[in-house]
Motif scaffolding. Sequence first.
Motif, short mmCIF file in Angstrom:
data_model
loop_
_atom_site.label_atom_id
_atom_site.label_comp_id
_atom_site.label_asym_id
_atom_site.label_seq_id
_atom_site.Cartn_x
_atom_site.Cartn_y
_atom_site.Cartn_z
N ASN A 263 0.86 -1.19 0.00
CA ASN A 263 0.00 0.00 0.00
C ASN A 263 0.90 1.24 0.00
OD1 ASN A 263 -1.63 2.27 1.30
ND2 ASN A 263 -3.21 0.70 1.07
N ALA A 264 0.66 2.13 -0.98
CA ALA A 264 1.53 3.30 -1.14
C ALA A 264 1.43 4.25 0.04
CB ALA A 264 1.18 4.03 -2.43
N ASN A 294 -4.18 2.76 -3.12
CA ASN A 294 -3.19 2.63 -4.19
C ASN A 294 -2.03 1.72 -3.75
OD1 ASN A 294 -4.60 4.39 -5.89
ND2 ASN A 294 -3.64 6.18 -4.96
N TYR A 295 -1.57 0.91 -4.70
CA TYR A 295 -0.47 0.00 -4.43
C TYR A 295 0.63 0.24 -5.47
CZ TYR A 295 -3.51 -2.31 -1.08
OH TYR A 295 -4.32 -2.56 0.01
N ASP A 296 1.83 0.50 -4.98
CA ASP A 296 2.89 0.94 -5.89
C ASP A 296 4.08 -0.02 -6.01
OD1 ASP A 296 3.84 1.19 -3.33
OD2 ASP A 296 4.74 3.17 -3.60
N TYR A 316 9.01 -1.63 -8.36
CA TYR A 316 7.85 -0.75 -8.44
C TYR A 316 7.05 -1.07 -9.70
CZ TYR A 316 9.64 2.20 -4.68
OH TYR A 316 10.08 2.66 -3.46
N ASP A 319 2.79 1.45 -13.33
CA ASP A 319 1.63 2.29 -13.05
C ASP A 319 1.00 1.86 -11.72
OD1 ASP A 319 1.39 3.87 -15.62
OD2 ASP A 319 1.23 1.84 -16.45
N ILE A 320 0.49 2.80 -10.98
CA ILE A 320 -0.13 2.50 -9.69
C ILE A 320 -1.33 1.58 -9.88
CG2 ILE A 320 -1.40 3.50 -7.74
CD1 ILE A 320 1.52 4.12 -7.63
N THR A 322 -4.78 0.31 -8.29
CA THR A 322 -5.79 0.82 -7.34
C THR A 322 -6.78 -0.30 -6.99
OG1 THR A 322 -5.63 3.04 -8.28
CG2 THR A 322 -7.57 2.55 -6.91
#
Length: 325
Positions: A263-264, A294-296, A316, A319-320, A322
Amino acid sequence: MNTTYKRFSASSYYLLLFCLLSLFSACKKEYEDFPYADIVSFTIKDADGNPLKAVIDEKNLTIYWPSGQAVPDNIVPTIVVSERANVSPASGQSVAFKETTRFVVTAQNGTTKEYLIKKVINQPLLKINISSGISVYNTKNFVNRGSNINVTGDNIIANKEQTKAFLVNTANNTEKEIAIATITPIALSVTVDNTVPDGTYQLKIVSGQRSVVFERTFGVTDSRPAITPIELSAIKLTLKPGEEFVLNGTNRIELVNKFSIRNAATKETYELIIKETKTGQLTLKVPDNLPTGNYDFYSYNYPAGEYYAAGIALGYFDDIITVVN
């Protein structure tokens, strides 16, 4: 008087005939058939069309083949033999360029003499060693499929038609040719492709008439399981709790035994559920209680193999991702 003359003439005739026959018989004995059965000269052409003369002794026709030229399977010799003799195979006839090729010269009187080809290649010794490409894990040598083994040294014929590479299976001594990626007179690189079976091997290099089999043995294996960024980009940008999705991969993705996302905002990491694995495929499920947001960041784990330790890969997302209700 006339009668006496006739008797003398008849006697003289028979005496003369006897002398002529004796002389003819003596001449036959003096000029017997020739006994000579030698090859006087033996000439072939090299790959550039230049004449090569054999060195001839009592039994051999020694041919010194030029360095760097491809050695042919067959030759067409021009042969000169002793007077009134003949040779088989005949001059101008194509024959195998092998040391078992035999020439028989027959003299006029039937005497025979045999010669064998002796092939000497004027090629310097192949002096090479493996410089890189073989790794070590737990004292075991190995090469990953799809990777290269690099060789350096001297006297390599920089021609892929004349220089070949093989993997020799130490279990049954069978050979498998592998591709040469790059080649120069002092170095070459060979590719261990994906068609090479598991096993223990030695590398063999053949260049012209010279060959080297390296004593160092090594296993052939696949590399560690991996999921590429392109493969990860197939994940939808929006996911829901309980949703399943499939990742396809070419690097043994089915061996991945744990997949997590972070989780970002909270920096907490959550493990996704591995629902199913197939060759080249991983089916994941979003836990029902996964927090929205959001998860990064991602990570995945894989177990140990024969030539590598258990490990973790992380990175990483491009793209994020969600997670929504």
